[in-house]
Write a protein that holds these residues in place. Structure first.
Motif, mmCIF file in Angstrom:
data_model
loop_
_atom_site.group_PDB
_atom_site.id
_atom_site.type_symbol
_atom_site.label_atom_id
_atom_site.label_comp_id
_atom_site.label_asym_id
_atom_site.label_seq_id
_atom_site.Cartn_x
_atom_site.Cartn_y
_atom_site.Cartn_z
ATOM 1 N N LEU A 139 34.263 26.122 57.951
ATOM 2 C CA LEU A 139 33.730 25.887 56.610
ATOM 3 C C LEU A 139 34.253 26.971 55.672
ATOM 4 O O LEU A 139 34.172 28.168 55.970
ATOM 5 C CB LEU A 139 32.198 25.918 56.639
ATOM 6 N N ARG A 140 34.811 26.530 54.549
ATOM 7 C CA ARG A 140 35.230 27.443 53.485
ATOM 8 C C ARG A 140 34.527 27.012 52.200
ATOM 9 O O ARG A 140 34.616 25.852 51.811
ATOM 10 C CB ARG A 140 36.749 27.399 53.279
ATOM 11 N N LEU A 141 33.845 27.940 51.579
ATOM 12 C CA LEU A 141 33.105 27.601 50.374
ATOM 13 C C LEU A 141 33.162 28.763 49.383
ATOM 14 O O LEU A 141 33.532 29.885 49.726
ATOM 15 C CB LEU A 141 31.659 27.230 50.707
ATOM 16 N N THR A 142 32.805 28.464 48.141
ATOM 17 C CA THR A 142 32.796 29.459 47.067
ATOM 18 C C THR A 142 31.407 29.498 46.462
ATOM 19 O O THR A 142 30.804 28.453 46.197
ATOM 20 C CB THR A 142 33.834 29.114 45.984
ATOM 21 N N THR A 143 30.891 30.701 46.248
ATOM 22 C CA THR A 143 29.547 30.884 45.710
ATOM 23 C C THR A 143 29.622 31.347 44.252
ATOM 24 O O THR A 143 30.554 32.047 43.848
ATOM 25 C CB THR A 143 28.764 31.912 46.536
ATOM 26 N N PHE A 144 28.609 30.953 43.507
ATOM 27 C CA PHE A 144 28.499 31.334 42.085
ATOM 28 C C PHE A 144 27.057 31.761 41.805
ATOM 29 O O PHE A 144 26.137 31.430 42.558
ATOM 30 C CB PHE A 144 28.868 30.172 41.153
ATOM 31 N N ASN A 272 39.562 34.688 44.582
ATOM 32 C CA ASN A 272 39.136 33.398 45.122
ATOM 33 C C ASN A 272 38.786 32.465 43.970
ATOM 34 O O ASN A 272 37.942 32.787 43.134
ATOM 35 C CB ASN A 272 37.927 33.596 46.038
ATOM 36 N N ARG A 273 39.452 31.311 43.919
ATOM 37 C CA ARG A 273 39.180 30.309 42.882
ATOM 38 C C ARG A 273 39.013 28.937 43.527
ATOM 39 O O ARG A 273 39.638 28.645 44.539
ATOM 40 C CB ARG A 273 40.335 30.234 41.874
ATOM 41 N N VAL A 278 36.357 31.090 39.135
ATOM 42 C CA VAL A 278 36.422 32.274 39.986
ATOM 43 C C VAL A 278 35.048 32.508 40.603
ATOM 44 O O VAL A 278 34.030 32.491 39.913
ATOM 45 C CB VAL A 278 36.856 33.515 39.181
ATOM 46 N N GLY A 279 35.028 32.709 41.921
ATOM 47 C CA GLY A 279 33.776 32.965 42.624
ATOM 48 C C GLY A 279 34.024 33.771 43.873
ATOM 49 O O GLY A 279 35.164 34.142 44.192
ATOM 50 N N LEU A 280 32.974 34.051 44.585
ATOM 51 C CA LEU A 280 33.070 34.801 45.835
ATOM 52 C C LEU A 280 33.170 33.810 46.988
ATOM 53 O O LEU A 280 32.275 32.990 47.203
ATOM 54 C CB LEU A 280 31.848 35.703 46.008
#
Length: 477
Positions: A139-144, A272-273, A278-280
């Motif tokens: 799983l690859r995800l981006t947090t905001f 990371n985008r 842009v997020g973590l």
């Protein structure tokens, strides 16, 4: 009495045997895990070492060469290659075929621990890892969040990451990008010289002023207390007021007298985008024996709980890559093709033998040969992945070979006027060695494929053995 005669004259016994095999086959299927690829390990070990502030030449001479000399004596080493860049050293050890990479990794850790004292001060502990399919992120995800970048990094790193790490089956959680908090201390050279100080003195006092260590014990007749001297800095103001030197006159030189201290962020090395935002980023890998689909489902369920928990900060996430989606789509597609192949084979048999009864034999014999395969897959530690499901799809055509040959010969004996029992026994006995030869030809082709070495052999091992298992069970059917 031959096995064919037993099967015909003792139908209840055979029915019980296959009923038991099918039940255990379904049980084995329920215990199998879903993965995108079979579990395999490449005979490669990598050692990454961070040496902040060092040039590529310093990294090469002081870190890379020493690590190369240490790991070159590991048993089974084939090729050692390295790359030295600014701040980082990477040494790759390629092992010979059929070498156990887990044991080699343990040897490398032992060798490197012996030379740690020879590495320069300020070098981070070397990270020793091996290449394995289980380390591919599921799983690859981006947090905001509606907070600053530094606050988001602290929130995810200190609170959310530990929660995700405790989810069942999760092996490793890695953060990508983001802005980590960093306290910048910029020395003023003129002031340092004016106070007759050196850069080394200032750096030493900053390091000493942020220590925590035991300071002995206090005992009385009833109790014993441990004393710990905690001098760690808790705020930027504490760092500013850190005493660098105290003169005999009683005057003190503090850090802010010779430097400017700023609460800033570290220089980002990775961005990371996702969809332009842009997020973590978060990468989640599973444990080696975990089910990738279950891990992905459990993590997303936990993240939904975290979203509601931190709704006041506007926390949200967006999935970039979900391995479980591809895995289930592939499994569903292969399963659909599998059932379609069985129906088409039965239809072809109906056309050529002009017998609905013979077509039903095919519909019964194929599942009877394939479902018990799941028992052996579970006992061998296999999973439902692209290779094993592909093997089951391929094996449909192989399994029907014996059925076609035997049924056609029995049908020929029926046309000669024999009763069903005699036609079945004579037809099977007459062509028994031919069916055995057909089956063993498939076995001798796929067994060497399953025993092949190297990375390709590891990937094709489950594919070849599933074909062999199904073919041998078909021979019994």
């Amino acid at each position: 009495m031959s096995i064919t005669e037993i099967a015909i004259k003792r139908p209840l016994l055979i029915s019980v045997i296959f009923f038991t095999l099918i039940i255990f086959g379904f049980l084995g299927y329920s215990l199998l895990s879903y993965n995108l690829l079979p579990k395999f390990e490449a005979p490669i070990i990598s050692i990454q070492t961070i040496y902040k502030g060092a040039s590529s030449e310093e990294v090469q001479n002081n870190v890379t060469k020493k690590i190369e000399d240490a790991v070159s004596s590991i048993e089974g080493v084939d090729v050692v290659s390295s790359s030295s860049r600014e701040n980082v050293s990477v040494v790759v050890v390629q092992l010979k075929d059929n070498m156990n990479s887990t044991l080699a990794q343990s040897d490398a850790e032992r060798k490197i621990s012996q030379i740690k004292s020879d590495l320069p001060d300020g070098v981070d502990d070397p990270i020793i890892s091996k290449f394995s399919s289980s380390e591919i992120p599921v799983l690859r995800l981006t947090t905001f969040a509606k907070v600053g970048e530094t606050e988001l990094y602290d929130l995810v790193n200190q609170k959310i990451k530990p929660i995700i790490s405790n989810v069942e089956g999760v092996g490793q959680v890695r953060l990508i990008g983001g802005s980590e908090r960093e306290i910048e201390v910029k020395l003023d050279n003129e002031k340092i010289q004016a106070y007759n100080l050196s850069t080394a003195q200032v750096a030493q006092m900053v390091a000493i002023g942020n220590l925590s260590y035991p300071a002995g014990n206090i005992e009385n007749k009833d109790n014993r207390y441990t004393i710990r001297l905690d001098a760690k800095l808790s705020s930027v103001d504490d760092l500013r007021n850190l005493i660098i030197r105290e003169n005999k006159t009683g005057s003190k030189i503090i850090l802010q007298d010779v430097a400017s201290i700023t609460d800033a962020t570290a220089t980002p090395t990775t961005i990371n985008r996702i969809n332009g935002r842009v997020g973590l980023g978060i990468e989640i890998s599973k444990q080696s024996d975990a089910n990738a689909v279950e891990v992905s489902h459990n993590v997303k369920a936990k993240l939904d709980t975290i979203v509601s928990q931190y709704a006041s900060k506007g926390f949200s996430y967006e999935v970039a890559i979900d391995q479980s989606t591809y895995t289930m789509e592939a499994a569903t597609a292969v399963t659909h093709d599998l059932f379609l192949a069985v129906l088409i084979v039965a239809f072809v048999m109906l056309i050529f033998l002009h017998s609905f009864r013979s077509s039903m034999f095919i519909l019964i014999s194929l599942p009877s040969a394939m479902i018990p395969t799941f028992i052996l897959m579970y006992l061998m530690g296999f999973s439902l992945n692209l290779m094993t499901l592909l093997a089951l799809s391929l094996v449909v055509g192989i399994l029907v070979d014996d059925s076609i040959v035997v049924l056609e010969n029995i049908f020929r004996h029926l046309e000669m006027g024999k009763d069903r029992v005699t036609a079945a026994i004579d037809g099977r006995s007459e062509i028994g060695f031919t069916a055995l030869a057909i089956t063993l030809v498939d076995v001798v082709v796929f067994v060497p494929l399953a025993m092949a070495g190297g990375l390709i052999g590891n990937i094709l091992r489950e594919f070849g053995l599933v074909v062999v298992f199904s073919t041998l069970i078909c021979l019994f059917v």
